[in-house]
Design a protein around this motif. Structure first.
Motif, PDB file in Angstrom:
ATOM      1  N   THR A  80      56.117  51.863  34.283  1.00  0.00           N
ATOM      2  CA  THR A  80      54.683  51.794  34.603  1.00  0.00           C
ATOM      3  C   THR A  80      53.899  51.434  33.337  1.00  0.00           C
ATOM      4  O   THR A  80      52.982  50.595  33.360  1.00  0.00           O
ATOM      5  CB  THR A  80      54.199  53.151  35.154  1.00  0.00           C
TER       6      THR A  80
ATOM      7  N   ARG B 179      54.365  47.797  32.556  1.00  0.00           N
ATOM      8  CA  ARG B 179      53.541  46.925  33.400  1.00  0.00           C
ATOM      9  C   ARG B 179      52.071  46.977  32.960  1.00  0.00           C
ATOM     10  O   ARG B 179      51.373  45.965  32.939  1.00  0.00           O
ATOM     11  CB  ARG B 179      53.642  47.372  34.881  1.00  0.00           C
ATOM     12  N   ARG B 180      51.621  48.194  32.615  1.00  0.00           N
ATOM     13  CA  ARG B 180      50.213  48.357  32.238  1.00  0.00           C
ATOM     14  C   ARG B 180      49.901  47.639  30.922  1.00  0.00           C
ATOM     15  O   ARG B 180      48.866  47.011  30.766  1.00  0.00           O
ATOM     16  CB  ARG B 180      49.916  49.861  32.118  1.00  0.00           C
TER      17      ARG B 180
ATOM     18  N   PHE C 278      49.799  40.415  36.274  1.00  0.00           N
ATOM     19  CA  PHE C 278      50.263  39.765  37.507  1.00  0.00           C
ATOM     20  C   PHE C 278      49.134  38.976  38.162  1.00  0.00           C
ATOM     21  O   PHE C 278      48.005  39.446  38.247  1.00  0.00           O
ATOM     22  CB  PHE C 278      50.733  40.817  38.523  1.00  0.00           C
TER      23      PHE C 278
ATOM     24  N   ILE D  41      41.709  45.100  45.417  1.00  0.00           N
ATOM     25  CA  ILE D  41      41.319  46.268  46.224  1.00  0.00           C
ATOM     26  C   ILE D  41      40.050  45.888  46.993  1.00  0.00           C
ATOM     27  O   ILE D  41      39.003  45.637  46.393  1.00  0.00           O
ATOM     28  CB  ILE D  41      41.065  47.500  45.330  1.00  0.00           C
TER      29      ILE D  41
ATOM     30  N   LEU E  32      36.382  47.415  46.560  1.00  0.00           N
ATOM     31  CA  LEU E  32      35.785  47.448  45.218  1.00  0.00           C
ATOM     32  C   LEU E  32      35.156  46.090  44.916  1.00  0.00           C
ATOM     33  O   LEU E  32      35.524  45.072  45.502  1.00  0.00           O
ATOM     34  CB  LEU E  32      36.849  47.760  44.155  1.00  0.00           C
TER      35      LEU E  32
ATOM     36  N   ASP F  19      34.806  45.809  39.340  1.00  0.00           N
ATOM     37  CA  ASP F  19      35.631  47.028  39.392  1.00  0.00           C
ATOM     38  C   ASP F  19      37.113  46.682  39.442  1.00  0.00           C
ATOM     39  O   ASP F  19      37.944  47.375  38.845  1.00  0.00           O
ATOM     40  CB  ASP F  19      35.255  47.880  40.608  1.00  0.00           C
TER      41      ASP F  19
ATOM     42  N   LEU G  82      39.962  47.868  36.621  1.00  0.00           N
ATOM     43  CA  LEU G  82      40.997  48.849  36.985  1.00  0.00           C
ATOM     44  C   LEU G  82      42.134  48.964  35.962  1.00  0.00           C
ATOM     45  O   LEU G  82      42.426  50.080  35.502  1.00  0.00           O
ATOM     46  CB  LEU G  82      41.586  48.516  38.358  1.00  0.00           C
ATOM     47  N   PRO G  83      42.793  47.843  35.576  1.00  0.00           N
ATOM     48  CA  PRO G  83      43.902  47.994  34.617  1.00  0.00           C
ATOM     49  C   PRO G  83      43.437  48.590  33.286  1.00  0.00           C
ATOM     50  O   PRO G  83      44.177  49.323  32.640  1.00  0.00           O
ATOM     51  CB  PRO G  83      44.404  46.550  34.427  1.00  0.00           C
TER      52      PRO G  83
ATOM     53  N   GLU H  29      40.999  50.737  32.975  1.00  0.00           N
ATOM     54  CA  GLU H  29      40.806  52.184  33.206  1.00  0.00           C
ATOM     55  C   GLU H  29      42.139  52.908  33.059  1.00  0.00           C
ATOM     56  O   GLU H  29      42.210  53.961  32.412  1.00  0.00           O
ATOM     57  CB  GLU H  29      40.233  52.402  34.613  1.00  0.00           C
ATOM     58  N   PHE H  30      43.197  52.314  33.641  1.00  0.00           N
ATOM     59  CA  PHE H  30      44.510  52.956  33.541  1.00  0.00           C
ATOM     60  C   PHE H  30      45.017  52.971  32.097  1.00  0.00           C
ATOM     61  O   PHE H  30      45.804  53.826  31.716  1.00  0.00           O
ATOM     62  CB  PHE H  30      45.529  52.250  34.442  1.00  0.00           C
TER      63      PHE H  30
ATOM     64  N   LYS I  37      34.488  53.102  29.387  1.00  0.00           N
ATOM     65  CA  LYS I  37      33.836  52.402  30.479  1.00  0.00           C
ATOM     66  C   LYS I  37      32.974  51.235  29.991  1.00  0.00           C
ATOM     67  O   LYS I  37      33.013  50.130  30.552  1.00  0.00           O
ATOM     68  CB  LYS I  37      32.980  53.378  31.287  1.00  0.00           C
TER      69      LYS I  37
ATOM     70  N   ARG J 273      35.207  48.368  28.825  1.00  0.00           N
ATOM     71  CA  ARG J 273      35.912  47.643  29.900  1.00  0.00           C
ATOM     72  C   ARG J 273      34.941  46.862  30.782  1.00  0.00           C
ATOM     73  O   ARG J 273      35.277  45.795  31.299  1.00  0.00           O
ATOM     74  CB  ARG J 273      36.808  48.574  30.709  1.00  0.00           C
TER      75      ARG J 273
ATOM     76  N   ARG K 152      41.804  39.759  36.384  1.00  0.00           N
ATOM     77  CA  ARG K 152      42.417  41.091  36.322  1.00  0.00           C
ATOM     78  C   ARG K 152      43.730  41.050  35.547  1.00  0.00           C
ATOM     79  O   ARG K 152      44.045  41.968  34.787  1.00  0.00           O
ATOM     80  CB  ARG K 152      42.665  41.618  37.738  1.00  0.00           C
TER      81      ARG K 152
END
Lengths: 482, 235
Positions: free
Chosen positions: B78, B81-82, B87, B95, B98, B102, B106-107, B109-110, B115, B118, B155
């Motif tokens: 994981t 990948r992050r 991808f 999503i 969203l 947003d 997302l990536p 944020e993970f 904030k 990003r 993304r």
């Protein structure tokens, strides 16, 4: 966008479904909260009943009660025997006297009204009571019931057109402690108690209406036979009949009656509710069934309390069941959502979301639904809890109330009618059915908050299972259908 | 550098065993822009999923900068990948509830990025893929296919990955926007030393990559790229 914001957004993704889920949850949560409120209300009522009745046994002479019946009077020796019975914490003896206004008694004697059977003004029976004269005037008018009860032949309706108006006697009770004849502490409105209850003192406690009728205050004096008593305090028994009475110390009453060592009743206090039954049996055995009748004042209420305990248990089970249902609803809904969003979970994993973030997102989404359900459920509970509690109590205690009602009014009558026993005796007995039906369930903020906390606890458990399921979804799900 | 060693992915289908990826080996230097062409169902997407650690191979290994993915626990995969992979999926896989912004955030944020940082980077990326600013806060399901594809590309670039795996990245774009995306990917590989592997049917795109591979019945062969002669992929 934070995990919480995403969870809130997801909760409202399909508004129709969200509304349906919230409605179902609200019913379950509302039922759970209503049951909790009912449980608390019934629990409080049980406590109130237990506190009001206590653990008191009453001992009367075998075959006699108050001014009724026959048999041999109780004695101080029997009080000592009772005190030696296991689990007995206190024995208080009483001696009941019946007082007549001296002037009225003289007038009635002159009119020839003293020859009725069973002792005339002394009333029928009266195995251990003694009629004395007093300077006091009764605070209660005889009325139809008084005249009928005092009729010479002891039957109803024979008031006699030529007879002068009758007055009620006043009950004087000698007590060995500052309690009324049911064992409850006297509620003094003014003044003090009698001090040493084992002494032959000249102090008395008067009922408020009796004192008012005779213009007496604390410190005033009055006479019984030729002995002068000083008013030490005024008490409120809570009833008109109860307040037309006075208390003196037990030795003073025995001296007035010229019956030293004789008791009308004994009030026996047991150390706990659990021991009342066994102590009653032991006490009856120790005193002898041919010498004394031991009665358990709370027998009817105990049945009622037992019935209320059943309601309490039922409501607790229903609360847990409704809580479990809410948890199950959350579990199933969230499992459905996880299955529906397998691909989306795969996407999140593919772009690097850790399992705990995805799991937390689903738990929070479940809690958002539960929060909405709780708001609606709390509103339902606040409206429905009273009705539900009443329905539970009335359905479960219907038989018990009927049973209590059969005996209750009889006892109340015994206390309230003239030939009856001692003041205040009818209170907790006759009021059983009213006590049962007076369970008031109000949704207090504390109970609702506790219920909602329990709902959230169950919801978290319910949501954890599907949240853990998300960990088992592989990121390759993202390619499903491609 | 990516080394793919004797990679096999097999599936059982009744009594038969299907191998969409069958003994594939190749190496890609860091900063290479490469493409894989092949017919539908030839195993291109399966190969991408193995390289991106979405799926685990039946046998063989993928080594990224000297680190083997074989036997790596799920948590580490994981993280891989992050941190290292971007991808671009054929069906975008955004999503839906969203906004474009947003989705790009997302990536990040993970990855634990603040904030404000990003949000700023997400806006820059959306501008780079030429999405109108007024559409940044629009929900994905209110964007066209081409716009969604650009958001998906943005993304993929969010965490500045070392390897971008793109499945038909220009498939839903008009010619002009497609050209722009190709330029963007080229400049990423050239200027940011990002390795990019593109699965495409688009010959013009494939012709602009440094290396071209063809996947046929699970076997990978390298085609001559630009002026280079054809050689077997496995070296």
């Amino acid at each position: 966008m934070s995990v919480l914001a995403r969870s809130v957004g997801n909760a409202f993704r399909n508004k129709v479904r969200t509304a349906a889920v919230v409605a179902v949850l609200a019913v379950a949560i509302g039922l759970a909260l209503a049951m909790l409120v009912a449980n608390q209300a019934v629990g409080a009522k049980v406590q109130e009943l237990n506190a009001s009745v206590g653990t008191v046994l009453t001992v009367n002479p075998a075959g006699g009660q108050g001014f009724e019946g026959g048999g041999e009077p109780l004695t101080s020796e029997q009080a000592a025997t009772a005190a030696g019975v296991p689990n007995v914490t206190a024995v208080v003896g009483t001696k009941a006297l019946r007082l007549r206004n001296a002037a009225e008694a003289a007038a009635q004697a002159a009119a020839g009204q003293t020859g009725g059977p069973g002792g005339g003004q002394g009333g029928p029976g009266g195995q251990s009571t003694t009629t004395l004269t007093t300077s006091l005037t009764a605070a209660v008018d005889a009325g139809s019931l008084g005249n009928r009860n005092q009729a010479g032949d002891g039957t109803t309706g024979s008031t006699g057109a030529t007879q002068p108006a009758r007055t009620l006697p006043i009950t004087a009770t000698g007590i060995g402690a500052e309690v009324d004849s049911t064992g409850k502490a006297l509620e003094l409105m003014e003044g003090t108690g009698l001090g040493d209850y084992a002494a032959d003192s000249a102090k008395a406690l008067l009922g408020t209406t009796l004192a008012e009728k005779n213009n007496l205050k604390v410190g005033s004096t009055f006479t019984i036979n030729s002995k002068t008593f000083t008013v030490a305090g005024l008490f409120d028994a809570g009833t008109t009949f109860g307040n037309n009475a006075l208390y003196v110390t037990l030795p003073a009453a025995q001296t007035l009656a010229e019956l030293p060592g004789e008791l009308s009743t004994m009030i026996v206090t047991v150390n706990s509710m659990e021991n009342v039954d066994s102590t009653k049996t032991a006490l009856q055995s120790a005193l002898g069934t041919d010498k004394a009748d031991v009665t358990q004042g709370q027998r009817n209420l105990e049945t009622a309390v037992s019935s209320l305990d059943s309601v309490k248990n039922i409501s607790l089970v229903a609360f847990i069941a409704a809580l479990g249902t809410a948890g199950l609803i959350i579990l199933l809904i969230m499992v459905m959502l996880v299955r529906e969003r397998r691909r989306e979970i795969g996407v999140l994993k593919a772009i690097g979301a850790p399992n705990r973030t995805i799991g937390l997102q689903f738990v929070l989404e479940a809690l958002v639904l539960v929060a909405l359900g709780s708001v609606v459920g709390a509103a339902i509970a606040s409206f429905a809890s009273g009705s539900i509690a009443s329905a539970l109590v009335s359905s479960s205690t219907g038989t018990t109330t009927a049973t209590a009602g059969q005996r209750g009014p009889g006892l109340a009558g015994a206390a309230g009618g003239f030939p009856g026993g001692v003041p205040g005796q009818g209170g907790p007995f006759g009021g059983a059915s009213q006590l049962l039906t007076s369970v008031t369930a109000s949704a207090s903020p504390g109970v609702i908050a506790a219920g909602i906390a329990a709902v959230f606890g169950v919801a978290i458990i319910g949501a954890l299972v599907p949240a853990l399921l998300t960990a088992r979804i592989r990121p390759i799900e993202v390619l499903r259908g491609e | 550098m990516i080394e793919v060693k004797n990679l096999v992915r097999a599936f059982k289908s009744g009594d038969r065993t299907i191998k969409p990826v069958n003994d594939v080996s190749f190496e890609l230097e860091q900063g290479t822009l490469a493409s894989i062409v092949g017919k539908s169902g030839s195993g291109k997407s399966t190969l991408l999923s193995l390289l991106g650690a979405l799926d685990k191979p039946t046998s063989g290994d993928v080594v990224v900068n000297g680190v083997s993915l074989a036997g790596m626990p799920d948590g580490k995969l994981t993280e891989y990948r992050r941190r290292d992979i971007g991808f671009v999926f054929q069906q975008f896989n955004l999503i839906p509830n969203l906004s474009a912004l947003d989705n790009v955030m997302l990536p990040m944020e993970f990855a634990g990025i603040r904030k404000s940082a990003r949000s700023q980077r997400a806006r820059e990326l959306l501008e780079q893929v030429q999405l109108d600013p007024d559409k940044h806060v629009r929900r994905i399901n209110r964007l066209s296919g081409g716009e969604q594809q650009r958001v998906a590309i943005a993304r993929a670039l969010a965490n500045e990955p070392k390897l971008i795996l793109a499945d038909e990245p220009t498939g839903n774009l008009d010619e002009q926007t497609g050209e722009h995306i190709i330029e963007l990917l080229s400049s990423l590989s050239r200027d940011h030393n990002t390795t990019i592997l593109v699965v495409t049917h688009d010959r013009s795109l494939a012709n602009k990559t440094d290396r071209r591979f063809r996947l046929q019945q699970g076997k990978l062969t390298e085609e001559p790229a630009r002026n280079r002669p054809a050689v077997p992929a496995a070296v």
